[in-house]
Design an enzyme around this catalytic site. Structure first.
Site, PDB file in Angstrom:
ATOM      1  CG  HIS A  44     -46.533  -6.369  19.154  1.00 36.75           C
ATOM      2  ND1 HIS A  44     -47.508  -6.245  20.127  1.00 36.75           N
ATOM      3  CD2 HIS A  44     -45.533  -5.529  19.523  1.00 36.75           C
ATOM      4  CE1 HIS A  44     -47.103  -5.391  21.053  1.00 36.75           C
ATOM      5  NE2 HIS A  44     -45.891  -4.950  20.714  1.00 36.75           N
ATOM      6  CG  HIS A  89     -41.690  -2.181  19.335  1.00 37.61           C
ATOM      7  ND1 HIS A  89     -42.432  -1.026  19.329  1.00 37.61           N
ATOM      8  CD2 HIS A  89     -42.436  -3.104  19.994  1.00 37.61           C
ATOM      9  CE1 HIS A  89     -43.574  -1.235  19.983  1.00 37.61           C
ATOM     10  NE2 HIS A  89     -43.606  -2.491  20.395  1.00 37.61           N
ATOM     11  CG  HIS A 130     -48.287  -1.061  22.155  1.00 39.38           C
ATOM     12  ND1 HIS A 130     -48.059  -0.897  20.823  1.00 39.38           N
ATOM     13  CD2 HIS A 130     -47.247  -1.813  22.637  1.00 39.38           C
ATOM     14  CE1 HIS A 130     -46.923  -1.524  20.497  1.00 39.38           C
ATOM     15  NE2 HIS A 130     -46.413  -2.081  21.568  1.00 39.38           N
ATOM     16  CD  GLU A 157     -46.697  -3.742  27.296  1.00 40.03           C
ATOM     17  OE1 GLU A 157     -46.866  -2.589  26.820  1.00 40.03           O
ATOM     18  OE2 GLU A 157     -45.596  -4.334  27.256  1.00 40.03           O
ATOM     19  CG  ASP A 206     -43.159  -6.148  22.622  1.00 36.54           C
ATOM     20  OD1 ASP A 206     -43.375  -5.219  21.834  1.00 36.54           O
ATOM     21  OD2 ASP A 206     -43.441  -6.077  23.837  1.00 36.54           O
ATOM     22  CG  ASP A 207     -39.361  -4.246  22.297  1.00 36.67           C
ATOM     23  OD1 ASP A 207     -39.147  -3.361  21.451  1.00 36.67           O
ATOM     24  OD2 ASP A 207     -40.396  -4.301  22.987  1.00 36.67           O
TER      25      ASP A 207
HETATM   26  N1  HPA Z   1     -44.979  -1.497  25.096  1.00 31.21           N
HETATM   27  C1  HPA Z   1     -44.972  -0.181  24.894  1.00 31.21           C
HETATM   28  N2  HPA Z   1     -44.042   0.436  24.181  1.00 31.21           N
HETATM   29  C2  HPA Z   1     -43.063  -0.291  23.649  1.00 31.21           C
HETATM   30  C3  HPA Z   1     -43.012  -1.646  23.819  1.00 31.21           C
HETATM   31  C4  HPA Z   1     -44.032  -2.286  24.572  1.00 31.21           C
HETATM   32  O1  HPA Z   1     -44.098  -3.528  24.787  1.00 31.21           O
HETATM   33  N3  HPA Z   1     -41.914  -2.071  23.158  1.00 31.21           N
HETATM   34  C5  HPA Z   1     -41.327  -0.993  22.589  1.00 31.21           C
HETATM   35  N4  HPA Z   1     -42.024   0.095  22.899  1.00 31.21           N
HETATM   36 ZN    ZN Z   2     -44.822  -3.533  21.691  1.00 35.11          ZN
END
Ligand code: HPA
Ligand code: ZN
Length: 342
Positions: free
Chosen positions: A22, A24, A202, A205, A283-284
């Site tokens: 996971h 991006h 996703h 969350e 994630d990011d």
């Molecule tokens: N959630 C949804 N979209 C996203 C995320 C996330 O954590 N990171 C980058 N795009």
């Molecule tokens: Zn994500």
């Protein structure tokens, strides 16, 4: 204050073979690279310095992050930009013990700005090949659809991707979750699976457990990205455990976006102890303050994860990946050998 045993655990974690599932790609764009690319293309930025940009990374929920994330990607203009960003991530992932990465990219972020799909995929692809040659790291690409845009937009993007079918392993669903349920994309995901792609999404969350059920039952996903809000629904948790559905959990992201107030409050350990197939991911990482090894280490300290838990999380990452069975068995054996030797 981290202790010497924390330092030993962090070293153990960094060397432990693991998969990242996971991540991006556009979320690995570090402020330094934003500035370098902006200068290269003569793009003006709203921030006077790298530090000022980094200080602007203060979020309170998913949308407040996404607004900054979409703005940051505006500096990505040509093939070399996508190559540099991808190469930067893979170098860091390799240093963190990642042996296999399944990487999200958001083509609609770029095609909407006039950057061709081909530019994006060629730049990414050349970095993936170079990193495999240099580090032996294997990768898969997952094309994510932006769920705040109409399903028809996603379908057009799917069609644009067809000439690059073999470079892509699966489709995913990201962006603003609330009010954009998976069911809106059932037809797009059906087409993607007909074209031979796997699916992830996703869900859970910020959104309710019902979105996780929709992703499973209507999009037929092989994994749920995040999924931490499953805990509000006991029957769903039992189902996820029984069916071995992997959750790609991103602890530092969840704290930065207010899903949990503090890392100590994260439910990862509880879900792991209930037998869910939990993995740890970043994630990011350029926005959330840590790549995968930091996610492991910070979570280990905050939740008191045992060495056994840490090894289980690494084993889960391989088991939940889209690698062929033979490669999974080989990596699981390597993880066990590493744990026995350290
Ligand atoms: N959630 C949804 N979209 C996203 C995320 C996330 O954590 N990171 C980058 N795009
Ligand atoms: Zn994500």
């Amino acid at each position: 204050m981290p202790s010497s045993s924390d330092a030993a655990m962090a070293t153990f974690i960094r060397g432990l073979p693991k998969a990242e599932l996971h991540i991006h790609l556009e979320g690995t764009l570090e402020p330094e690279m934003v500035f370098a690319l902006a200068a290269r293309h003569g793009v003006g930025l709203r921030y006077p310095s790298v530090d000022a940009l980094r200080r602007a990374y203060a979020f309170h929920d998913l949308q407040s992050f996404l607004d900054v994330y979409y703005a940051g990607a505006d500096v990505l203009r040509d093939e070399d930009d996508f190559r540099s960003m991808t190469a930067g991530y893979l170098r860091r992932a390799h240093a963190d013990g990642v042996v296999h990465a399944e990487i999200f990219f958001d083509p609609q972020m770029h095609t909407r700005r006039g950057v061709a799909f081909e530019t994006v995929i060629r730049g990414i692809g050349s970095a993936l090949a170079a990193a495999q040659a240099e580090f032996g790291i294997t990768t898969r690409l997952i094309l994510c659809f932006l769920r705040h845009l109409p399903a028809a937009d996603a379908m057009r993007t799917l069609e644009e991707a067809l000439p690059y079918r073999d470079a892509i392993c699966a489709v995913g669903l990201d962006s603003s979750e609330m009010g954009n349920p998976p069911s809106r994309f059932a037809e797009v995901f059906r087409r993607a699976r007909d074209e031979g792609w796997l699916a992830v999404a996703h869900a859970g969350e910020e959104g309710p457990p019902e979105y996780i059920r929709e992703a499973l039952d209507m999009l037929h996903v092989a994994r749920i990205d995040h999924g931490v809000r499953c805990e509000a629904d006991d029957a769903l948790c039992r189902r996820l455990a029984a069916e071995g559905v992997p959750l790609t959990v991103c602890p530092l992201s969840n704290v930065k976006l207010g899903v949990f107030a503090r890392l100590q409050d994260h439910n990862l350990k509880r879900l792991l102890d209930r037998g869910l197939r939990i993995t740890i991911n970043s994630d990011d990482p350029a926005y959330f303050g840590g790549y995968i090894a930091e996610n492991f280490s910070a979570t280990q300290r905050a939740l008191g994860l045992t060495r056994g838990d840490v090894v289980q999380l690494a084993r889960n990452s391989i088991a939940a990946s889209f690698l062929p069975e033979s490669a999974k068995l080989a990596w699981l054996a390597r993880i066990d050998a590493y744990a026995a030797a350290h």
